[in-house]
Design an enzyme around this catalytic site. Structure first.
Site, PDB file in Angstrom:
ATOM      1  N   GLU A 100      20.270  40.998   4.617  1.00 57.04           N
ATOM      2  CA  GLU A 100      21.351  41.690   5.320  1.00 57.04           C
ATOM      3  C   GLU A 100      22.605  40.826   5.437  1.00 57.04           C
ATOM      4  O   GLU A 100      23.635  41.305   5.871  1.00 57.04           O
ATOM      5  CB  GLU A 100      20.883  42.164   6.693  1.00 57.04           C
ATOM      6  CG  GLU A 100      20.426  41.078   7.628  1.00 57.04           C
ATOM      7  CD  GLU A 100      18.963  40.694   7.417  1.00 57.04           C
ATOM      8  OE1 GLU A 100      18.447  40.901   6.312  1.00 57.04           O
ATOM      9  OE2 GLU A 100      18.368  40.172   8.360  1.00 57.04           O
TER      10      GLU A 100
ATOM     11  N   ASN B 188      15.127  43.815  -1.308  1.00 57.92           N
ATOM     12  CA  ASN B 188      16.151  44.799  -1.655  1.00 57.92           C
ATOM     13  C   ASN B 188      17.457  44.146  -2.124  1.00 57.92           C
ATOM     14  O   ASN B 188      17.750  43.022  -1.752  1.00 57.92           O
ATOM     15  CB  ASN B 188      16.448  45.696  -0.457  1.00 57.92           C
ATOM     16  CG  ASN B 188      16.925  44.901   0.737  1.00 57.92           C
ATOM     17  OD1 ASN B 188      16.195  44.068   1.254  1.00 57.92           O
ATOM     18  ND2 ASN B 188      18.142  45.114   1.157  1.00 57.92           N
TER      19      ASN B 188
ATOM     20  N   ASP C  93      16.505  50.253   1.038  1.00 59.39           N
ATOM     21  CA  ASP C  93      16.093  48.998   1.671  1.00 59.39           C
ATOM     22  C   ASP C  93      14.583  48.797   1.525  1.00 59.39           C
ATOM     23  O   ASP C  93      13.925  48.311   2.431  1.00 59.39           O
ATOM     24  CB  ASP C  93      16.513  49.025   3.158  1.00 59.39           C
ATOM     25  CG  ASP C  93      16.383  47.661   3.820  1.00 59.39           C
ATOM     26  OD1 ASP C  93      16.141  46.677   3.105  1.00 59.39           O
ATOM     27  OD2 ASP C  93      16.507  47.598   5.054  1.00 59.39           O
TER      28      ASP C  93
END
Lengths: 624, 282
Positions: A225, A309, A351
Site C-alpha cells: 500500500e 498485489n 488486491d
C-alpha cells in the site's frame, strides 16, 4: 524519523545510554555491509555464535520437534504423532499457558527445538524461549530487539503481526516489523546478528516468517500500500550478509531472471516483462511484495513463493499484466535465479495478494505420479501445478466466486468477469471474493493418510459504492467506500477438507467468523484449528466431526503445532490473541459504526468485539 | 537498492542519529497526562506527523505547528505533541486512542473526526517551470497526452490520488511518472521530491496538492508556476478542491467550539501564516 525513534526511547533511557544504543544498533546494521569489525569494537560481543550446520532436511522430518512454522519444507503442516487420536482427543486438557504480554494479533506459530519452545510476539517482536523440561514451561530468557523504529506501527497495514520464527544452525531467526532480521543464539538468547533488510522509511515493513534453506535466511517484504517494490532477500545464516536479492518488478537482471528461466506459458516469456508489462517506470512503485510463505523442494533444489498485489491502486493507471505481481516464482536457493513463474491474477483488480502457502506433494494425476504444488489461492481456486514446470494441472473453485469464471488451462490465464471490475466512482456490488480473498495467509495442512487438504478460509463479499473523504501525509482525496459482508449462507468462515486429486470438497464446516487461524493435521487423524471468537477445535480428519473444543481467552488467528515433550508425551500448542486484518476491530478499538475502517473489513466484523477481547496467551494441551 | 549504503553513508547516519537523539530528547513525551504541570496549566494536546513539512515536523517548523502555537497562546495552554506518521491508522492511533485532542489539518468532510469550521481551502495545482510557459490549466489540455507528468500514487486500498484518477480516465498513462504520497521518510522533507522533479526537468509538469506545491516551489532555484487544476470536480465525483479544518474527537463539541472561535478571531493571523508558507488558496 530517527529523531522520533530516539524520542520514544528517551522515556526509558538516559540520554547517554540512548545515544549509545542508537549507535550500537546502527553499527550492527553497518556491519553487514562493512565487515571491518575493527571500526566498531563493541561488535565483538555479538560474535559468540554457535555455528554448527544443521541438517534441516533431516530435522524437519522429526515429529517430536517443530522447527519452522510450516513444519517441513513441503509445508504440509502434518505431524506423524498419533498419541492424541480420534478416540482420546476428547480428554485433552490444558497443560500450561504463557502470557505474551501483547494485546495485538498473535499470528505466529510456536516452534519447538531441543526441549525449548520459541515464540515471537507482535511488534515490538519479543522472542521468548520456554523451558519444556521444567514444570509449567517457564521462560528461560527473552530477547527484545533494540532500536525498533516505532513508525513501523504506522506503516503496517493490518495490525502489528508477526507470523513466526525458524530454527537452524543453533540460532533462531525472525523478522521485526521495522524491516530487520534477527539471529539469536537458541541456547542463550544472545543476539548473533541483526540485519536491516528493508527500509521502513519507504514503507517496507516485514511480517512474514523467514525460511532457512542451505544456510540462507530467506526474507520478504510487506507494504504494497506504500508503493514499495517487492523483493525476496537471502541472508547468510552465520553473518547476516546479503547473498542475493530478487525483485519482483523491473528489469530481468533485478529479478534474477536469466538463461535458466523457462516459464510454462507464453505470456510469461519475453525479455524484461517486469518493465514492459507496466506503463513506463511504474514498476518502480509496483508492489509485488513477499509477505507470505516459502516452500522448498530439496530434490529439485527449488524454492517457491508467491508475490503480492500490484500497485498503485486504480488498475486503469497500470494497463498490462504487471509482472511479476500476483504470481509465484520457482528459484534456485543458491543464486536466487528464477526457473519459472506463474501468474494467478494478471493485472489484479482486487488486491488479491498471491502470497498464500504452497503445499508440495506427489500426487497421482491421470494415472501418473506428478510432483505438484497445491495452492488454495485468494481468487477462490485451488490450483494444482506441476512444480517442475509451472504448468497448471487443475484449478477448481473452493469458494463462492463472482469475479472470474475459471482458469483457462491452455493459456493458464484467469478468466475475469468484466462487470465486477471495480472502478472509481462506479458502484460495484457482490465482489466475491473481496480484497482479503476466499482465503488469506492462514495456512492449510495436508494429511498423507486421508489424502485431504484442510483449508481454513473466509466466505465474504464486498460492495464498492460511493466515495468518502480521506487523507494521508497531509494530502486529501476521496476514496472508494468499500464494505465487506458475509457471502451466501451468511457464515463468514469455512473449514474445508479438499481432495486435491479429484478437485472437490469432501466435507465443510461453517464458522460464524472468518477462519483466520492456521491448521495442523496429525497421524492420529485429528486436525486442529481455532476461531476468531476463541474456540480451539479438534476435528475428525475423515468425517469432519467436531471431537473436542476449548474456549481460549481471546480469538485465535495463530497457527497450531504439535510436538513431543521431554516426557515423551504429545502436546498441542496454539497462540490465542485476536487481531490481524479482520480482527483489528478488537485491539485497534475501531468503531463498529465505521464500516469502512480496516479497509471495509469492519463492516463484516462489527459483532467481533462482543464475541472476544484482546490479549495474547499461549495454550498448550495434553492428555491427562 | 536500499541495502547498498556505503560506509560513509552509514557513518553519516550514525552521526545524524546522535544529533537527532540529542536534539529531541527534551521534547514532550507521548503521554502528557503524567505531567504534573497539567494540574496548574491547561495543555493543548495536538496529534501531528513528526516529519511532514510544510504541515508539521517535530522541530515545529510547519504551518500547522505555527497555528497550533497561536491557538495554544490564546487558550493560555501549554502545547504538547503526540507524534505519529500521518498514514493509515493515524486518527485511530492518536486522536481516538485518547493521546491527543486535536489534529490541525483534516478535510472538512472527513468522517473519522469532528471537524471545526474550515480555515482554508486549497486545490491541487499544476506545477511547471515558469520558463517553459506551458500555461496548462485543465486536465483536458491535449498537451497532457505528450508531456511527461509527475503524479503522486497511493499503493492500494481501492483509492488513488485525484490526479492519478483524472489522468487515467483520459487515457494519459504512458507519459506519467509515479511518486509516492509518503516520500522518503529519511529525508527532512519527504514531500518535496515531486516538486524537485519539475525544477530539475525530470518531468515537464506535476499535479500536486496546493500546500505542498506552494511550499516546495519557493525553495527551488528556478521559478515555478502554480495553477489550480480544472475542472474543480471531475465527474462523476472527483474533487480537486478541499476545505481544510482542524479535527477533534467525535463528541468533543466543547473543544470544537473553542477552536471555531479561534479560527474566526485569528483569521488574519492564520492567513498571514498560510501566506508565509506559500499555501495557495482558492
Amino acid at each position: 524519523m530517527l529523531g522520533a525513534t530516539a524520542q520514544v526511547q528517551s522515556r526509558k533511557q538516559s540520554l547517554g545510554a540512548q545515544a549509545i544504543l542508537v549507535l550500537i544498533a546502527l553499527c550492527a546494521g553497518c556491519n553487514q555491509k562493512t565487515p571491518d569489525n575493527k571500526t566498531f569494537p563493541f561488535l565483538q560481543r555479538y560474535s559468540s555464535a554457535p555455528s554448527e550446520k544443521t541438517d534441516l532436511v533431516k530435522l524437519e522430518g522429526e515429529d517430536g520437534q517443530w522447527i519452522m512454522p510450516a513444519k517441513n519444507y513441503a509445508s504440509t503442516r502434518f505431524s506423524g504423532l498419533n498419541q492424541i487420536n480420534t478416540g482420546n482427543v476428547k480428554n485433552l486438557k490444558v497443560a500450561w499457558t504463557f502470557s505474551t504480554g501483547s494485546d495485538r494479533g498473535e499470528e505466529a506459530a510456536p516452534i519447538v527445538v531441543n526441549n525449548t519452545m520459541y515464540i515471537v510476539t507482535p511488534f515490538p517482536n519479543t522472542l521468548y524461549a520456554l523451558d519444556l523440561t521444567q514444570p509449567g514451561a517457564p521462560a528461560k530468557w527473552s530477547y527484545k530487539p533494540k532500536d525498533l523504529n516505532p513508525s513501523a506501527k504506522g506503516v503496517a497495514c493490518c495490525d502489528w503481526v508477526n507470523r513466526g520464527c525458524v530454527y537452524a544452525n543453533g540460532k533462531i531467526f525472525f523478522n521485526t516489523l521495522d524491516g530487520k532480521t534477527a539471529a539469536v543464539n537458541a541456547q542463550t538468547g544472545d543476539e548473533v546478528w541483526v540485519a536491516q533488510v528493508t527500509d521502513i522509511n519507504r514503507g517496507e515493513s516485514i511480517t512474514m516468517a523467514p525460511l532457512v534453506v542451505k544456510n540462507k535466511v530467506l526474507v520478504g517484504d510487506s507494504g504494497g500500500e506504500f508503493g514499495v517494490r517487492g523483493s525476496l532477500t537471502a541472508l547468510d545464516t552465520e553473518t547476516g550478509k546479503q547473498v542475493w536479492k530478487a525483485y519482483n518488478t523491473g528489469p530481468d537482471k533485478d529479478c534474477l531472471i536469466g538463461p535458466n528461466f523457462h516459464p510454462f506459458y507464453d505470456s510469461d516469456k519475453g525479455q524484461d516483462l517486469g518493465v514492459k508489462s507496466w506503463p513506463p517506470d511504474l514498476w518502480k512503485i509496483g508492489g509485488g511484495t513477499v509477505w507470505g510463505w516459502i516452500s522448498y523442494d530439496p530434490a529439485l533444489d527449488l524454492i517457491y513463493y508467491g508475490t503480492a498485489n500490484p500497485g498503485p491502486w486504480n488498475p486503469e493507471q497500470r494497463p498490462g499484466d504487471n509482472k511479476w505481481t500476483c504470481g509465484m516464482f520457482a528459484r534456485k536457493p543458491d543464486s536466487g535465479e528464477a526457473v519459472w513463474f506463474y501468474q494467478w491474477s494478471p493485472h489484479d483488480l482486487y488486491d488479491h495478494d498471491g502470497i498464500n502457502e504452497l503445499v508440495l506433494l506427489d500426487l497421482p494425476i491421470n494415472g501418473q505420479t506428478r510432483k505438484v504444488l497445491v495452492r488454495p489461492e485468494r481468487n477462490g481456486y485451488v490450483y494444482v501445478l506441476d512444480r517442475t514446470t509451472g504448468q497448471v494441472l487443475s484449478a477448481n473453485p473452493f469458494a463462492f466466486i463472482t469475479t472470474s469464471t475459471g482458469v483457462d488451462l491452455k493459456t493458464g490465464r484467469l478468466k475475469p468477469v468484466q462487470e465486477k471490475a471495480p472502478g472509481f466512482g462506479r458502484v460495484t456490488r457482490m465482489i466475491c471474493p473481496p480484497a482479503p480473498g476466499a482465503k488469506d495467509w492462514e495456512p492449510s495442512a495436508y494429511s498423507p493418510i486421508t489424502k485431504l487438504l484442510y483449508i481454513p478460509h473466509a466466505n465474504l463479499c464486498e460492495d464498492e459504492e460511493g466515495v468518502q473523504a480521506n487523507y494521508i501525509a497531509g494530502t486529501p482525496y476521496v476514496g472508494a467506500n468499500v464494505k465487506m459482508y458475509a457471502g451466501p449462507g451468511g457464515n463468514r468462515g469455512v473449514f474445508d477438507a479438499w481432495d486435491p486429486v479429484a478437485g472437490k470438497k469432501i466435507w465443510s464446516i461453517k464458522e460464524n467468523f472468518p477462519v483466520w487461524s492456521g491448521t495442523v493435521a496429525t497421524a492420529g487423524n485429528v486436525v486442529f484449528y481455532g476461531t476468531m471468537d476463541g474456540w480451539f477445535k479438534a476435528i475428525d480428519a475423515r468425517s469432519g466431526q467436531l471431537l473436542w473444543q476449548f474456549k481460549c481467552g481471546s480469538g485465535i488467528i495463530g497457527q497450531p503445532v504439535t510436538f513431543l515433550g521431554p516426557d515423551g508425551k504429545q502436546y498441542v500448542s496454539i497462540l490465542s490473541g485476536v487481531g490481524g486484518w479482520p480482527g483489528a476491530i478488537v485491539p485497534g478499538q475501531l468503531d463498529p459504526r465505521d464500516g469502512t475502517a480496516a479497509l471495509g473489513f469492519v463492516n463484516a466484523m462489527g459483532d467481533l468485539p462482543k464475541a472476544t477481547t484482546k490479549g495474547g496467551m499461549l495454550y498448550t494441551f495434553a492428555l491427562p | 537498492m536500499k541495502n547498498r549504503k556505503d560506509v560513509v553513508g552509514c557513518r553519516l547516519l550514525v552521526v545524524a542519529a546522535l544529533i537527532a537523539a540529542l536534539a529531541t530528547s527534551g521534547c514532550s513525551s507521548r503521554q502528557p497526562k503524567t505531567d504534573n504541570r497539567q494540574r496548574t496549566q491547561r495543555v493543548l494536546r495536538v496529534c501531528a506527523d513528526p516529519n511532514n513539512l510544510p504541515y508539521s515536523n517535530e522541530k515545529q517548523q510547519g504551518f500547522e505547528n505555527e497555528i497550533a502555537s497561536l491557538v495554544a497562546r490564546d487558550l493560555n495552554a501549554r502545547l504538547a505533541y503526540t507524534w505519529w506518521p500521518q498514514r493509515r491508522g493515524f486518527v485511530r492511533q492518536t486522536l481516538r486512542h485518547g493521546d491527543c485532542d486535536v489534529i490541525m489539518g483534516i478535510p472538512s468532510n472527513f468522517e473519522l473526526a469532528l471537524p471545526t469550521e474550515s480555515y482554508y481551502r486549497s486545490s491541487y495545482v499544476f506545477v511547471s517551470r515558469t520558463d517553459r510557459r506551458l500555461g496548462i490549466t485543465s486536465f483536458d489540455d491535449p498537451r497532457l497526452k505528450k508531456l511527461r507528468i509527475g503524479v503522486q500514487m497511493i499503493g492500494n486500498d481501492h483509492v488513488n490520488s485525484p490526479p492519478a484518477h483524472a489522468l487515467a480516465k483520459r487515457g494519459i498513462i504512458d507519459n506519467v511518472a509515479g511518486y509516492t504520497v509518503y516520500g522518503d521518510y529519511r529525508s527532512q522533507e519527504p514531500g518535496r521530491d515531486i516538486v524537485d522533479a519539475v525544477a530539475k526537468g525530470d518531468v515537464d509538469i506535476a499535479v500536486v496538492w496546493g500546500p505542498q506545491a506552494g511550499y516546495f516551489a519557493r525553495q527551488q532555484k528556478v521559478a515555478l508556476d502554480l495553477v489550480p487544476v480544472s475542472p474543480q470536480i471531475d465527474l462523476p465525483f472527483l474533487p480537486f478542491v478541499f476545505d481544510i479544518s482542524m479535527g477533534v474527537r467525535r463528541g468533543d463539541t466543547a473543544l470544537r467550539e473553542q477552536l471555531d472561535r479561534e479560527i474566526e478571531k485569528r483569521h488574519d493571523d492564520i492567513e498571514r501564516i498560510l501566506d508565509k508558507y506559500g499555501v495557495p488558496r482558492v
